[in-house]
Scaffold this motif. Structure first.
Motif, mmCIF file in Angstrom:
data_model
loop_
_atom_site.group_PDB
_atom_site.id
_atom_site.type_symbol
_atom_site.label_atom_id
_atom_site.label_comp_id
_atom_site.label_asym_id
_atom_site.label_seq_id
_atom_site.Cartn_x
_atom_site.Cartn_y
_atom_site.Cartn_z
ATOM 1 N N HIS A 54 0.845 -1.187 0.000
ATOM 2 C CA HIS A 54 0.000 0.000 0.000
ATOM 3 C C HIS A 54 0.888 1.248 0.000
ATOM 4 O O HIS A 54 2.095 1.148 0.257
ATOM 5 N N ALA A 55 0.285 2.375 -0.268
ATOM 6 C CA ALA A 55 1.031 3.641 -0.398
ATOM 7 C C ALA A 55 1.922 3.869 0.823
ATOM 8 O O ALA A 55 1.497 3.651 1.958
ATOM 9 N N GLY A 56 3.164 4.260 0.576
ATOM 10 C CA GLY A 56 4.105 4.563 1.656
ATOM 11 C C GLY A 56 4.787 3.321 2.211
ATOM 12 O O GLY A 56 5.603 3.412 3.123
#
Ligand SMILES: *[C@@H]1O[C@H](CO)[C@@H](O)[C@H](O)[C@H]1NC(C)=O
Length: 315
Positions: A63-65
């Motif tokens: 997921h993002a990050g």
């Protein structure tokens, strides 16, 4: 008539003896009581080499990050649970908050408490998590493999015969410990498996009838007899739990990945020695799961594994 009966009797005695001179009927040292003999896979230092054909098409997406990622589904008829080295060498901690000085105190110290220098500070919580996953696994028919790292003297000459290159290393010699590898020597107490009993609540709650038991002398638990059994069972996904995070747990994860297994490393069901963390300043429980998670294994918590492990017959 009597003659016939005598012949029959002799025949049945000979028959019974025949059955009992059979290899299968002798209990080998690497199949300790109370394991059912059919569940013991052997003692091996030979690595499994046959790849498994990766099946399915599930992707692990971050997921993002890069704070979290998706998980494999754990279908009961293709998954196995590995419980690696739940042994006294990792459970026997000195009293109180473990410090370098108390951890390395050697057996000749006055009032030696029987601790191990490789005691893992999270042994208790890790075993609790392992027992939760194992119970859930068994309820779905997922096979549970208990692995144990043991060096044995097979020819009775007083020396271990299967130590391999690890016997080259004497990391603790400076402390007075008698060669660190003796911690896994069958002649010393630290090699014993820690099972749950009435006295020992923080022990592995084994099912000696249905779990499998295998001894190894390599860091990887994927020895030839273990891999053979996995292939027979149709397993292509392995859930990794146990000790030590930075040796057998990580090597088994990487070996399984290289052979084509889908690997799930349970980040709160593996641990390494407090001593290594104190000396190196590195928390293995942060570094190892993060590195593996990039492209080797699905990193899951105990709760996530239990949630994701499902029967193959959902109807
Ligand atoms: C597992 O079960 C599913 C659903 O019944 C079946 O399609 C599949 O062939 C089984 N896989 C193995 C390895 O037995």
């Amino acid at each position: 008539m009597i003659c016939g009966l005598v012949v029959l009797l002799i025949a049945s005695v000979v028959n019974a003896q025949n059955t009992c001179s059979n290899e299968d009927c002798i209990r080998k040292p690497w199949c300790p009581e109370p394991w059912k003999k059919s569940q013991c896979l052997g003692s091996s230092g030979e690595l499994g080499t046959d790849s498994v054909l990766a099946t399915g098409n599930e992707k692990i997406t971050w997921h993002a990050g890069m704070a979290s990622h998706s998980h494999y589904s754990l279908i009961s008829n293709r998954t196995a649970l590995f419980v690696i080295d739940a042994q006294k060498v990792y459970s026997a901690c000195p009293e109180g908050e473990p410090a370098v000085e108390s951890l390395i105190a050697d057996p000749s110290t006055e009032n030696f408490d029987g601790h191990s220098p490789l005691c893992c500070e999270k042994f208790g919580s890790v075993i609790t998590n392992i027992n939760r996953i194992a119970n859930h696994a068994r309820s779905l028919g997922v096979p549970v493999f208990l692995h144990s790292h043991v060096y044995r003297d097979f020819d009775g000459d007083g020396e271990v015969d299967n130590c391999g290159r690890i016997c080259d290393f004497d990391a603790l010699g400076w402390t007075g410990w008698p060669m660190a590898w003796n911690l896994w020597n069958a002649a010393f107490p630290w090699h014993t498996n820690v099972y749950k009993t009435e006295e020992i609540t923080k022990g592995f709650d084994a099912n000696f009838e249905t779990d499998y038991y295998a001894e190894k002398s390599t860091y990887s638990a994927l020895t030839k007899p273990v891999l053979k059994k996995l292939k027979l069972l149709g397993v292509d996904t392995i859930v990794i739990t146990g000790f030590m995070a930075q040796f057998c747990s990580v090597t088994t994860s990487r070996h399984a990945h290289d052979l084509g297994f889908r690997v799930v490393y349970v980040n709160d069901a593996n641990d390494g020695p407090q001593l290594l963390q104190l000396l190196s300043g590195v928390d293995e429980n942060e570094f190892i799961p993060f590195s593996l998670g990039i492209a080797v294994a699905d990193i899951s918590s105990t709760d996530e594994v239990i949630e994701n492990m499902k029967t193959a017959f959902t109807g």
